[in-house]
Scaffold this motif. Sequence first.
Motif, PDB file in Angstrom:
ATOM      1  N   ILE A   1      48.545  46.818  31.447  1.00 51.93           N
ATOM      2  CA  ILE A   1      49.315  46.388  32.678  1.00 51.93           C
ATOM      3  C   ILE A   1      49.108  47.073  33.780  1.00 51.93           C
ATOM      4  CG2 ILE A   1      51.724  45.899  33.660  1.00 51.93           C
ATOM      5  CD1 ILE A   1      52.502  44.936  30.708  1.00 51.93           C
ATOM      6  N   ALA A   2      49.031  48.265  33.795  1.00 46.69           N
ATOM      7  CA  ALA A   2      48.766  49.408  34.746  1.00 46.69           C
ATOM      8  C   ALA A   2      47.665  49.129  35.422  1.00 46.69           C
ATOM      9  CB  ALA A   2      49.130  50.900  34.473  1.00 46.69           C
ATOM     10  N   ALA A   3      46.631  49.110  34.324  1.00 49.70           N
ATOM     11  CA  ALA A   3      45.183  49.161  34.742  1.00 49.70           C
ATOM     12  C   ALA A   3      44.875  47.793  35.520  1.00 49.70           C
ATOM     13  CB  ALA A   3      44.082  49.325  33.722  1.00 49.70           C
ATOM     14  N   ARG A   4      45.382  46.615  35.169  1.00 51.20           N
ATOM     15  CA  ARG A   4      45.107  45.580  35.715  1.00 51.20           C
ATOM     16  C   ARG A   4      45.758  45.611  37.182  1.00 51.20           C
ATOM     17  NH1 ARG A   4      44.841  40.079  32.123  1.00 51.20           N
ATOM     18  NH2 ARG A   4      43.821  39.285  34.117  1.00 51.20           N
ATOM     19  N   ALA A   5      47.077  45.866  37.320  1.00 49.18           N
ATOM     20  CA  ALA A   5      47.810  46.192  38.465  1.00 49.18           C
ATOM     21  C   ALA A   5      47.039  46.827  39.363  1.00 49.18           C
ATOM     22  CB  ALA A   5      49.419  46.490  38.251  1.00 49.18           C
ATOM     23  N   THR A   6      46.702  48.101  38.967  1.00 53.98           N
ATOM     24  CA  THR A   6      45.677  48.822  39.694  1.00 53.98           C
ATOM     25  C   THR A   6      44.684  48.159  40.372  1.00 53.98           C
ATOM     26  OG1 THR A   6      46.226  50.843  38.409  1.00 53.98           O
ATOM     27  CG2 THR A   6      44.315  51.019  39.753  1.00 53.98           C
ATOM     28  N   ARG A   7      43.748  47.441  39.610  1.00 49.84           N
ATOM     29  CA  ARG A   7      42.534  46.630  40.149  1.00 49.84           C
ATOM     30  C   ARG A   7      43.101  45.605  41.228  1.00 49.84           C
ATOM     31  NH1 ARG A   7      41.301  47.137  34.711  1.00 49.84           N
ATOM     32  NH2 ARG A   7      41.910  44.882  34.233  1.00 49.84           N
ATOM     33  N   LEU A   8      44.240  45.102  41.133  1.00 48.52           N
ATOM     34  CA  LEU A   8      44.664  44.063  42.131  1.00 48.52           C
ATOM     35  C   LEU A   8      45.132  44.880  43.293  1.00 48.52           C
ATOM     36  CD1 LEU A   8      45.431  41.372  42.789  1.00 48.52           C
ATOM     37  CD2 LEU A   8      47.534  41.680  41.836  1.00 48.52           C
ATOM     38  N   ALA A   9      45.741  45.831  43.060  1.00 49.02           N
ATOM     39  CA  ALA A   9      46.128  46.729  44.391  1.00 49.02           C
ATOM     40  C   ALA A   9      44.844  47.316  45.194  1.00 49.02           C
ATOM     41  CB  ALA A   9      47.253  47.909  44.010  1.00 49.02           C
ATOM     42  N   VAL A  10      44.027  47.915  44.240  1.00 51.66           N
ATOM     43  CA  VAL A  10      42.824  48.240  44.903  1.00 51.66           C
ATOM     44  C   VAL A  10      41.929  47.295  45.817  1.00 51.66           C
ATOM     45  CG1 VAL A  10      40.613  49.438  44.461  1.00 51.66           C
ATOM     46  CG2 VAL A  10      42.544  50.329  43.502  1.00 51.66           C
TER      47      VAL A  10
END
Length: 80
Positions: free
Chosen positions: A9-18
């Motif tokens: 979840i953190a990885a996907r949210a990070t990609r979205l934020a970036v």
Amino acid sequence: MKREQMEAIAARATRLAVSNLDAAVEYMTELRYYEEYLDQLQTDDALCLRCWIGQEIEAGCREAVEIMKMWIRAELPAAA
């Protein structure tokens, strides 16, 4: 929620934020986003993350919908 689920979840949210970066948050690196999101999930203090994902869903972001689905599935009790 298992650590692997939190990390996903953190990885996907990070990609979205970036992918949505603007000049106001240039000081946040991909690693900092990931660490922040993972910390929020691990400490069960993820209201900010959940609200941000909700705002992205309201804005029509399909990736945010997928992240929220992952999150909901991760919080469901395992089937017996």
